[in-house]
Design a protein around this motif. Structure first.
Motif, short mmCIF file in Angstrom:
data_model
loop_
_atom_site.label_atom_id
_atom_site.label_comp_id
_atom_site.label_asym_id
_atom_site.label_seq_id
_atom_site.Cartn_x
_atom_site.Cartn_y
_atom_site.Cartn_z
N ARG A 5 0.71 -1.36 -0.06
CA ARG A 5 0.15 -0.06 0.11
C ARG A 5 1.02 1.34 0.12
NH1 ARG A 5 -4.91 -0.45 4.23
NH2 ARG A 5 -3.19 -0.61 5.74
N LEU A 6 0.46 2.53 -0.68
CA LEU A 6 1.09 3.59 -0.73
C LEU A 6 0.45 4.49 0.36
CD1 LEU A 6 2.81 5.65 -2.56
CD2 LEU A 6 0.43 6.48 -3.62
N HIS A 7 1.50 5.00 1.25
CA HIS A 7 1.22 6.02 2.33
C HIS A 7 1.83 7.37 1.95
CE1 HIS A 7 0.08 2.98 5.55
NE2 HIS A 7 0.79 2.05 4.79
N GLY A 8 2.60 7.34 0.86
CA GLY A 8 2.95 8.69 0.47
C GLY A 8 3.98 8.58 -0.30
N LYS A 13 -1.87 12.63 -10.11
CA LYS A 13 -3.22 13.10 -10.66
C LYS A 13 -4.41 11.69 -9.86
CE LYS A 13 -2.25 16.37 -14.21
NZ LYS A 13 -2.91 17.40 -13.39
N ARG A 14 -3.89 10.79 -10.09
CA ARG A 14 -5.02 9.52 -9.57
C ARG A 14 -5.11 8.93 -8.09
NH1 ARG A 14 -6.94 7.27 -14.23
NH2 ARG A 14 -5.61 7.55 -16.36
N VAL A 15 -4.00 9.89 -7.32
CA VAL A 15 -3.77 9.58 -5.87
C VAL A 15 -4.64 10.56 -5.25
CG1 VAL A 15 -2.51 9.09 -4.14
CG2 VAL A 15 -1.71 8.47 -6.36
N HIS A 16 -5.30 10.05 -4.12
CA HIS A 16 -6.27 10.93 -3.34
C HIS A 16 -5.48 11.65 -2.13
CE1 HIS A 16 -6.47 6.82 -1.90
NE2 HIS A 16 -6.24 7.13 -0.62
N ASP A 75 -5.61 12.52 0.84
CA ASP A 75 -5.35 11.66 2.33
C ASP A 75 -4.80 10.42 2.24
OD1 ASP A 75 -7.88 10.64 1.22
OD2 ASP A 75 -9.05 10.77 2.81
N VAL A 76 -4.03 10.03 1.30
CA VAL A 76 -3.50 8.83 1.17
C VAL A 76 -2.69 8.31 2.39
CG1 VAL A 76 -1.49 9.37 -0.10
CG2 VAL A 76 -2.43 7.27 -0.64
N ALA A 77 -2.22 9.16 3.21
CA ALA A 77 -1.39 8.92 4.45
C ALA A 77 -2.34 8.26 5.43
CB ALA A 77 -0.67 10.37 4.99
N GLU A 78 -3.73 8.53 5.55
CA GLU A 78 -4.52 8.29 6.48
C GLU A 78 -5.42 7.22 5.70
OE1 GLU A 78 -4.76 11.61 5.52
OE2 GLU A 78 -3.26 11.84 7.19
N HIS A 79 -5.69 7.13 4.37
CA HIS A 79 -6.25 5.94 3.99
C HIS A 79 -5.26 5.39 2.68
CE1 HIS A 79 -10.01 6.81 5.94
NE2 HIS A 79 -9.61 8.26 5.70
N PRO A 80 -4.21 4.70 2.78
CA PRO A 80 -3.32 4.18 1.88
C PRO A 80 -3.84 3.32 0.80
CG PRO A 80 -3.34 2.99 4.11
CD PRO A 80 -4.02 3.96 4.40
N ALA A 81 -3.43 3.49 -0.43
CA ALA A 81 -4.00 2.70 -1.47
C ALA A 81 -3.16 1.65 -1.71
CB ALA A 81 -3.91 4.06 -2.70
N ILE A 82 -4.03 0.59 -2.25
CA ILE A 82 -3.47 -0.60 -2.63
C ILE A 82 -2.72 -0.33 -4.22
CG2 ILE A 82 -3.48 -2.98 -3.26
CD1 ILE A 82 -6.01 -3.10 -1.36
N MET A 83 -1.51 -0.59 -4.43
CA MET A 83 -0.99 -0.44 -5.55
C MET A 83 -1.18 -1.89 -6.72
SD MET A 83 1.10 2.35 -5.71
CE MET A 83 -0.72 2.83 -4.99
N TYR A 105 -4.30 2.75 -7.95
CA TYR A 105 -3.89 4.08 -7.67
C TYR A 105 -4.68 5.04 -6.49
CZ TYR A 105 -1.92 3.82 -12.34
OH TYR A 105 -1.16 3.47 -13.53
N SER A 106 -5.96 4.61 -6.54
CA SER A 106 -7.08 5.60 -5.78
C SER A 106 -7.86 5.04 -4.78
CB SER A 106 -8.02 6.18 -7.03
OG SER A 106 -7.21 6.38 -8.13
N TYR A 107 -7.77 3.74 -4.44
CA TYR A 107 -8.52 3.12 -3.86
C TYR A 107 -7.96 2.31 -2.30
CZ TYR A 107 -12.11 3.52 -7.21
OH TYR A 107 -13.10 3.95 -8.21
#
Length: 423
Positions: A7-10, A53-56, A58-66, A108-110
Motif C-alpha cells: 500500500r502507498l502511504h506517501g 493525479k490519480r492519488v487521493h 489523504d492517502v497517508a490516512e487511507h493508504p491505496a493498494i498498488m 492508484y486511488s482506492y
C-alpha cells in the motif's frame, strides 16, 4: 477479513502490510488476486504519492493498494451483481474506468482495491463502467498482461491518416504501410510488435529500433525475420546507436519515403526528435511513453507539419474494447503477451521492485500475490535453483527453456502447485 498487500502511504512510501477488508456492500465484489504485472505507471505513482493525479490527498490516512494489471477469481458477489457474476469466475479488469469524469483508478486511488494484494474489493464503478471482464483462459498472467497489451492496441487504433483536401481522419495505422517502433525492444515495444505482426490491420514493414543490442538480439530471437517475411511483413531490427546518421539510415530502409506510422516508446528528447524526423508524408507519430517531467519537450519540424501533413498525438492506456481484443487474440494464440515478461516474483518482492523499476533491466515483472519469492529473472532461474539447492527453480527453468525462454501456462501452474501459498 484479513488481506496482505502493498500500500502507498506517501511519496516513495510503499509498505507490505496486513490489513482488514470490510464486509462487502451490495454493490461490491470480493476477489482473490492471483497475478499482477508491475507497470512503470505504478512506479510514477509510488514516487509522486499524493502529487499524482490519480492519488487521493489523504492517502497517508487511507493508504491505496498498488497494482492495476491484475487477474484472479471472484470470491463473493454483492446482491446487485449476483445475476451477472458468480463466485469462482476468473476475471481481469480494465483499470481506466473514466467513470463520471473522474481519474480514480484501481491500483492508484482506492484503499481496498488494487492488484498487489491477496484479496481486494471491487467498487461498484468497476462493474457499472463495464470494466469487470470475465476471463476464460488457462493462465492468470495472460489476463494480467491484457491491460498493458491493450495500451499498445489502443495506440494502433488511435493513429490516424488523411487524404489531401478531405477533412476526415481515417483511424488506425496505415494498412500495408511502413511502421517504426522506436526504442521498441523493451516490454511494451515487444507487445506492440506481437500485435503488429498478427492483428487484422497489419503494416507491410516494421522496423524496431533500440540502442541495446542484447535487447534487440532477444527480440529477433522471439520474432524471427524469416517468419515475418513468410507472413508478408518485412521486419528489421536496428541498433540506432551504431548508425552514423540514424535518420538517414532509417529512411533508407523505407526506400527514402519515411514511415507512415511511428510509435515512440521512450520519453527522451533525442528519440522523440528522431521519431519526428523519419515520418513520411501524412506520417503519424504516437508519443506513447509518458514522461515524469511535466515540462518535457522536444523539437518537431513544422515545415513538414505544414507541407507534408505530418502530425503527432499521444495515447495513455487502452479502453475496454482494446482489452477484450487482447484477451481474444491471446485465446486464439495469435499473440503471445509473454514476450513482455522477463522476471517473476512473489508479493514480498512487489514494493522494492516497484520503487526500483527503472534500475532493473529487462521487461515486465510479474508478481504472484499469494507466493513468497524474490524477484528472479527467467534467465536466472536455473542458477538460483543450483545456488539455493532448490529443485523447484530448476524445474521452472526446464519449463521456461522448453518454451523458448518465455513464461508460459505450464510454468505458472507449476509455481502455484509447488510454492506455499499465502492465505
Amino acid at each position: 477479513m484479513k488481506a496482505t498487500g502493498v500500500r502507498l502511504h506517501g511519496e516513495n512510501d510503499l509498505r507490505l502490510e496486513e490489513f482488514e477488508l470490510p464486509e462487502i456492500k451490495d454493490d461490491e465484489i470480493l476477489v482473490k488476486i492471483v497475478s499482477d504485472s508491475i507497470c512503470m505507471s505504478t512506479y510514477k505513482c509510488a514516487t509522486l504519492g499524493a502529487g499524482h493525479k490519480r492519488v487521493h490527498d489523504d492517502v497517508a490516512e487511507h493508504p491505496a493498494i498498488m497494482g492495476h494489471e491484475f487477474a484472479g477469481d471472484i470470491v463473493k458477489v454483492g446482491a446487485k451483481y449476483q445475476d451477472q457474476y458468480k463466485p469462482g469466475m476468473k476475471f481481469t479488469i480494465q483499470p481506466a474506468l473514466n467513470y463520471k469524469g473522474t481519474m480514480w483508478s484501481p491500483g492508484y486511488s482506492y484503499e481496498f482495491c488494487g492488484g498487489d494484494a491477496t484479496y481486494c474489493i471491487l467498487p461498484q464503478e468497476v462493474m457499472d463502467a463495464g470494466c469487470m471482464l470475465e476471463y476464460k483462459g488457462r493462465a492468470y498472467y495472460e489476463a494480467s498482461l491484457a491491460e498493458p497489451m491493450s495500451c499498445s492496441i489502443g495506440a494502433f487504433h488511435a493513429a490516424y491518416h488523411t487524404k489531401m483536401g478531405v477533412y476526415e481522419h481515417m483511424m488506425g495505422i496505415k494498412e500495408g504501410g511502413k511502421l517504426a517502433i522506436m526504442a521498441g525492444a523493451g516490454p511494451m515495444g515487444l507487445g506492440a510488435l506481437t500485435y503488429a505482426l498478427h492483428c487484422d490491420r497489419r503494416p507491410g514493414m516494421v522496423v524496431v529500433t533500440d540502442i541495446n543490442q542484447d535487447r534487440l538480439d532477444r527480440a529477433e530471437q522471439l520474432f524471427p525475420v524469416e517468419e515475418a517475411k513468410a507472413d508478408g511483413i518485412e521486419l528489421h531490427f536496428v541498433n540506432t546507436g551504431k548508425m552514423e546518421d540514424p535518420v538517414a539510415g532509417l529512411k533508407e530502409i523505407t526506400g527514402g519515403t519515411g514511415f507512415d506510422d511511428v510509435l515512440c516508446y521512450a520519453p527522451v528528447a533525442a528519440v522523440v526528435e528522431m521519431s519526428s524526423a523519419v515520418l513520411g508524408r501524412d506520417g503519424c507519430l504516437n508519443f506513447f511513453a509518458g514522461p515524469t517531467d511535466t515540462q518535457f519537450s522536444a523539437k518537431m519540424n513544422f515545415y513538414d507539419v505544414h507541407y507534408a501533413s505530418t502530425h503527432v498525438m499521444g495515447t495513455t492506456g487502452g479502453n475496454t474494447a482494446d482489452m477484450i481484443e487482447s484477451l481474444e487474440l491471446t485465446a486464439d494464440k495469435r499473440i503471445n503477451p509473454a514476450v513482455m515478461v522477463t522476471h517473476i516474483g512473489g508479493l514480498d518482492a512487489a514494493a522494492e521492485t516497484t520503487l526500483n523499476l527503472p534500475k532493473i533491466p529487462g521487461g515486465k515483472k510479474l508478481i504472484y500475490t499469494h507466493v513468497t519469492m524474490p524477484l528472479t529473472a527467467l534467465s536466472d532461474l536455473r542458477a538460483k535453483g543450483e545456488a539455493d539447492n532448490d529443485a523447484r527453480f530448476i524445474a521452472l527453468a526446464d519449463i521456461v527453456d522448453a518454451h523458448n525462454g518465455l513464461w508460459c501456462p505450464e510454468a505458472e501452474e507449476y509455481l502455484l502447485a509447488n510454492w506455499e501459498l499465502l492465505d
